[in-house]
Design an enzyme around this catalytic site. Structure first.
Site, PDB file in Angstrom:
ATOM      1  N   ASP A  47       0.834  -1.207   0.000  1.00  0.00           N
ATOM      2  CA  ASP A  47       0.000   0.000   0.000  1.00  0.00           C
ATOM      3  C   ASP A  47       0.870   1.261   0.000  1.00  0.00           C
ATOM      4  OD1 ASP A  47      -2.244   1.530   0.052  1.00  0.00           O
ATOM      5  OD2 ASP A  47      -2.922   0.928   2.040  1.00  0.00           O
ATOM      6  N   TRP A 189     -16.624   4.150 -40.817  1.00  0.00           N
ATOM      7  CA  TRP A 189     -17.232   3.107 -41.641  1.00  0.00           C
ATOM      8  C   TRP A 189     -16.170   2.411 -42.512  1.00  0.00           C
ATOM      9  CZ3 TRP A 189     -17.642   2.883 -47.089  1.00  0.00           C
ATOM     10  CH2 TRP A 189     -18.342   1.750 -47.544  1.00  0.00           C
ATOM     11  N   ASP A 357     -30.575  -7.144 -47.130  1.00  0.00           N
ATOM     12  CA  ASP A 357     -31.496  -6.026 -47.359  1.00  0.00           C
ATOM     13  C   ASP A 357     -32.231  -6.149 -48.703  1.00  0.00           C
ATOM     14  OD1 ASP A 357     -32.653  -3.582 -47.137  1.00  0.00           O
ATOM     15  OD2 ASP A 357     -30.788  -2.439 -46.971  1.00  0.00           O
ATOM     16  N   ARG A 433     -28.332   7.924 -44.466  1.00  0.00           N
ATOM     17  CA  ARG A 433     -28.651   6.845 -45.418  1.00  0.00           C
ATOM     18  C   ARG A 433     -30.157   6.866 -45.732  1.00  0.00           C
ATOM     19  NH1 ARG A 433     -28.618   0.339 -45.644  1.00  0.00           N
ATOM     20  NH2 ARG A 433     -27.394   0.126 -47.528  1.00  0.00           N
ATOM     21  N   LYS A 466     -29.720 -11.111 -38.972  1.00  0.00           N
ATOM     22  CA  LYS A 466     -28.682 -10.067 -38.962  1.00  0.00           C
ATOM     23  C   LYS A 466     -29.386  -8.747 -38.657  1.00  0.00           C
ATOM     24  CE  LYS A 466     -25.363  -7.897 -42.168  1.00  0.00           C
ATOM     25  NZ  LYS A 466     -24.867  -7.941 -43.553  1.00  0.00           N
ATOM     26  N   ASP A 468     -29.244  -4.915 -38.288  1.00  0.00           N
ATOM     27  CA  ASP A 468     -28.389  -3.814 -38.750  1.00  0.00           C
ATOM     28  C   ASP A 468     -28.784  -2.493 -38.089  1.00  0.00           C
ATOM     29  OD1 ASP A 468     -26.392  -2.656 -40.260  1.00  0.00           O
ATOM     30  OD2 ASP A 468     -27.110  -3.428 -42.177  1.00  0.00           O
ATOM     31  N   CYS A 510     -24.923  -5.939 -36.258  1.00  0.00           N
ATOM     32  CA  CYS A 510     -24.261  -5.221 -37.342  1.00  0.00           C
ATOM     33  C   CYS A 510     -24.658  -3.755 -37.220  1.00  0.00           C
ATOM     34  CB  CYS A 510     -24.726  -5.782 -38.694  1.00  0.00           C
ATOM     35  SG  CYS A 510     -24.093  -4.882 -40.120  1.00  0.00           S
ATOM     36  N   ASP A 532     -17.755  -3.611 -43.129  1.00  0.00           N
ATOM     37  CA  ASP A 532     -18.148  -3.756 -44.533  1.00  0.00           C
ATOM     38  C   ASP A 532     -16.906  -3.908 -45.406  1.00  0.00           C
ATOM     39  OD1 ASP A 532     -20.784  -3.713 -44.011  1.00  0.00           O
ATOM     40  OD2 ASP A 532     -21.205  -1.732 -44.839  1.00  0.00           O
TER      41      ASP A 532
HETATM   42  C1  DGJ Z   1     -24.804  -2.389 -43.948  1.00  0.00           C
HETATM   43  C2  DGJ Z   1     -24.206  -3.734 -43.619  1.00  0.00           C
HETATM   44  O1  DGJ Z   1     -22.979  -3.564 -42.985  1.00  0.00           O
HETATM   45  C3  DGJ Z   1     -24.083  -4.548 -44.908  1.00  0.00           C
HETATM   46  O2  DGJ Z   1     -23.467  -5.773 -44.636  1.00  0.00           O
HETATM   47  C4  DGJ Z   1     -25.458  -4.737 -45.498  1.00  0.00           C
HETATM   48  O3  DGJ Z   1     -26.230  -5.539 -44.658  1.00  0.00           O
HETATM   49  C5  DGJ Z   1     -26.122  -3.390 -45.737  1.00  0.00           C
HETATM   50  N1  DGJ Z   1     -26.112  -2.587 -44.549  1.00  0.00           N
HETATM   51  C6  DGJ Z   1     -27.546  -3.567 -46.206  1.00  0.00           C
HETATM   52  O4  DGJ Z   1     -28.223  -2.391 -46.288  1.00  0.00           O
END
Ligand code: DGJ
Length: 764
Positions: A47, A189, A357, A433, A466, A468, A510, A532
């Site tokens: 200590d 990203w 998607d 987006r 998945k 997102d 994701c 991605d």
């Molecule tokens: C972002 C994700 O990271 C991709 O893999 C894919 O699923 C697209 N979105 C679809 O819009």
């Protein structure tokens, strides 16, 4: 294990101990954190000794709080580090918390935040400021096997006045007289988990997120590496937060080189009101220590995440090999195209087809239909049911993409419920987006999201989802409270309900890649799409950064087309596989565009992966040569008797040095090793191909194009025997590398970003 004696508290894991002290006028201080000690009798030797006050300070008893290794610190009583807790009420904003009592719990209390499971014990220390009518409960969770501790705070308002929380870190760790570097992971990203290691400077370094989610800008994981610590030796500390919203990790060094590290909620726009008799709770921060360098601390992190963060039913469950159609088709698919991809995926040995998607509403690009979770039967006659049926006929599982927390303005749901989205009352809400974020603080929105996911999962035979999340937050409706905190609690409510209803569905997290990759999301979703960016060279860096804190079993990695969609770099399918194999392998390229040779290559990869999947997904990871020393970067996954080792090259240059195959963590014994033989495209040789070709081939000619679709060269094959001790030492010398001159089948031809996998097995 937790024990108490004479105002000291000892928390021990398998190889570490942390000792807390209440000796300094009942302020809570750190007496020791490091390799495991035998008993509390040692503590007086460990200590801090304080006999006289420091100059230019204010005193509490005979010392200044500023000089103490405080586990929790508030402003206004002589501590001038940035405080870990800031409170106020109508009485003022100076709080002085002193130890009052402790309790140990075997049953971990329930929490609206995910709490890592499997804690052996929980120690609760109650600190009180009677004059202000506030109590701080410091909770410490002990995860013995993974050498990890959890820490969170509960603040109880015992007064008759409203209490406001302005800051409340889940953990403060003070360390004295330090010379460390601070490791953190920044990104954006497609460029997540970039490792940055910087020396501590006098002052503060902050690692935070203000986007509403934990974010790719600064992942909550951070580490401290003591000067001189290497891959396998020396002290390394690692910290994280089991939370998915705005967070703040900071490290501050004063002029005595004493350090305080904090992990917790961001205090950005934090103004939480706590009514009399009510409480405020923080998410859990985690800390771990290893004297065995970066590999040691990485192992602690991996075993903690696998055993205590990931839901038990998935901890060691082999993950299926998925095919995902996103990079092959984007939104532009028909049922015919999807079924033809399914057939190819099945014939190549894949196990699950994931429809990304574009399957619902008017979703033919990213401006329409998000939020309308009804299958678009014009595009996909028979709907998801028919598609999952097609998959089943081919022996494939079926998975689906959703982005439940968002809507397009051009969607039925937004037209009907414009009040569902996050917006203030002044500005027109911003789109990211082309979409708005839903306000998950609202019960009706939580019910909408739960209902949409639940109905989708029940509409067909779906075993994988998945989830997102493709934009950061904006347009917070009000300042009071904290938007991100309330949103994340709303999200956790929805996820808790969904996991309860669909315990066997494999959810993949994701957020445009890793824009919300954290221990909070992993507590619900056992794996996560890492980025991605599927270019092999970029991906290898992204995976290496993430591996510091997260095991490869949570990382979903896909082999995509040879020319990367993200950076337009051309690398071989084999190099892409070698990188993706360290984790949960999948494929994402247009399988109908493959040449017969490509198909053969992929079949070989799938076969290799399936035979070593347990190692690839759950083996202990070592950096044999880390990403910073770089050329080549070498990664190993081992179970002690077998290993897969990957070597990853940067840029090629002539006159390469001798390379050898090295490996750690293998039991004593002799090992057989062999190269996974790879395919080398004839085009790789340019005009040099004419040295072996009976007819002249132009470098850019049609003939070499046609030829290379059917014929390749095989890589060298190194194999032999070597003992585990030699593997840790100089290693097995590999075939000579291409260096601009001469070539035969024993030449290791890598080129830019070339890679190899080696398999090692103990000889019986
Ligand atoms: C972002 C994700 O990271 C991709 O893999 C894919 O699923 C697209 N979105 C679809 O819009």
């Amino acid at each position: 294990m937790v024990s108490e004696s004479n105002g000291y508290f000892l928390l021990s894991t398998r190889s570490t101990s942390l000792v807390l002290s209440t000796k300094f006028s009942s302020h809570l201080t750190l007496a020791y954190y490091g390799p495991r000690i035998k008993s509390l009798e040692e503590v007086p030797s460990l200590d801090v000794k304080i006999n006289f006050p420091k100059g230019h300070s204010v005193l509490s008893s005979s010392y200044s709080l500023d000089a103490l290794p405080l586990m929790v610190s508030t402003p206004g009583r002589g501590d001038y580090f940035s405080p870990s807790v800031v409170l106020s009420s109508s009485l003022g904003s100076v709080y002085d918390f002193r130890y009052s009592r402790f309790e140990t719990l075997k049953e971990i209390p329930s929490s609206p935040f995910p709490v890592p499971h499997g804690a052996n014990e929980e120690l609760v220390l109650h600190l009180l400021d009677e004059k202000m009518g506030a109590e701080l409960e410091l909770h410490f969770l002990v995860y013995e096997e993974s050498d990890t501790l959890g820490s969170y705070i509960k603040i109880n308002n015992l007064s008759q006045r409203e209490l406001t929380i302005h800051k409340c870190a889940s953990l403060q760790l003070p360390l004295l007289n330090r010379d460390d570097t601070f490791l953190s992971l920044y990104g954006n990203w497609s460029n997540e988990f970039s490792l940055e290691e910087k020396p501590l400077v006098h002052g503060r370094i902050e690692n935070d997120s203000l986007s509403g989610a934990s974010g790719a800008r600064h992942n909550p994981l951070c580490l401290l590496r003591e000067k001189g610590a290497t891959l396998n030796d020396g002290s390394v500390y690692s910290f994280n937060l089991v939370y998915s919203g705005n967070h703040l990790e900071s490290v501050e060094l004063d002029s005595y080189d004493d350090l305080r590290l904090q992990v917790g909620l961001s205090s950005f726009m934090l103004e939480k009101k706590v009514a009399p008799g009510e409480s405020f709770l923080t998410p859990v921060a985690t800390l771990t220590y290893s004297s065995k360098g970066l590999n040691g601390v990485m192992d602690n992190n991996h075993s903690f995440v696998a055993k205590s963060v990931i839901r038990s039913s998935f901890s060691s469950k082999i993950r299926p090999l998925c095919y995902n159609n996103w990079e092959a088709t984007s939104f532009g698919f028909t049922k015919g195209k999807i079924v033809s991809l399914m057939k190819k995926a099945a014939s190549l040995g894949m196990e699950c087809f994931v429809l990304d998607d574009g399957w619902f509403g008017a979703r033919n690009d990213d401006s329409h239909g998000l939020g309308d979770w009804e299958c678009n039967e014009k595009k996909l006659p028979g709907g998801l049911k028919a598609l999952s049926g097609e998959a089943a006929k081919l022996g494939l599982k079926f998975g689906i993409w959703m982005e439940p927390e968002m809507v397009n303005d051009d969607s039925e749901v937004f037209k009907e419920h414009p009040d569902y989205i996050i917006r203030d009352n002044v500005h027109s809400p911003l789109r990211g987006r082309n979409q708005y974020s839903l306000d998950l603080r609202k019960k009706e929105v939580q019910d909408f999201v739960f209902g949409a996911v639940s109905n989708t999962l029940e509409s067909a035979d779906i075993s994988y989802l998945k989830w997102d999340y493709n934009r950061p937050m904006s347009d917070f409706p009000d300042f009071v409270g904290n938007f991100s905190y309330d949103y994340i609690l709303g999200l956790y409510k929805v996820l808790t309900r969904l996991i309860g209803k669909f315990p066997d569905v494999l959810f993949e997290n994701c957020a445009s890649g890793s824009s919300r990759f954290d221990l909070g999301m992993l507590s619900f979703f056992p794996q996560s799409w890492l980025s991605d960016d599927t270019d092999s060279y970029e991906r290898e860096r992204i995976q290496a950064g993430a591996l510091l804190g997260y095991p490869q079993s949570v990382m979903s990695n896909h082999v995509s087309a040879k020319t990367s969609n993200q950076v337009l770099r051309l690398t071989s399918l084999d190099a892409k596989f070698d990188v993706a194999a360290f984790g949960v392998l999948g494929y994402e390229l247009d399988l109908n565009d493959l040449t017969s040779l490509d198909e053969k290559i992929i079949k070989g990869q799938v076969e290799f992966y399936k035979s070593h999947r347990e190692l690839c997904q759950f083996g202990r990871i070592y950096f044999v040569q880390d990403r910073t020393s770089y050329d080549p970067y070498v990664l190993e996954a081992t179970n002690g008797k077998e290993a897969v080792v990957g070597t990853f090259k940067g840029l090629e240059k002539p006159g390469n040095k001798v390379s050898s195959l090295r490996a750690y963590g293998l039991e004593d014994g002799v090992y057989e090793y062999s190269t996974r033989v790879e395919s080398i495209s004839l085009k790789k040789f340019g005009n040099l191909v004419n040295y072996i070709s009976p007819i002249h081939l132009k470098e850019d000619g049609a003939l070499i194009d046609i030829l290379s679709r059917h014929k390749d060269m095989k890589s060298e094959e190194d194999k032999g025997l070597i003992s585990s001790s030699a593997l840790k030492g100089p290693g097995a010398v590999l075939s000579e590398e291409w260096s601009g001159l001469g070539y035969n089948e024993k030449t290791r031809l890598l080129g830019d970003f070339g890679a190899r996998l080696y398999y090692l097995k103990k000889k019986e």
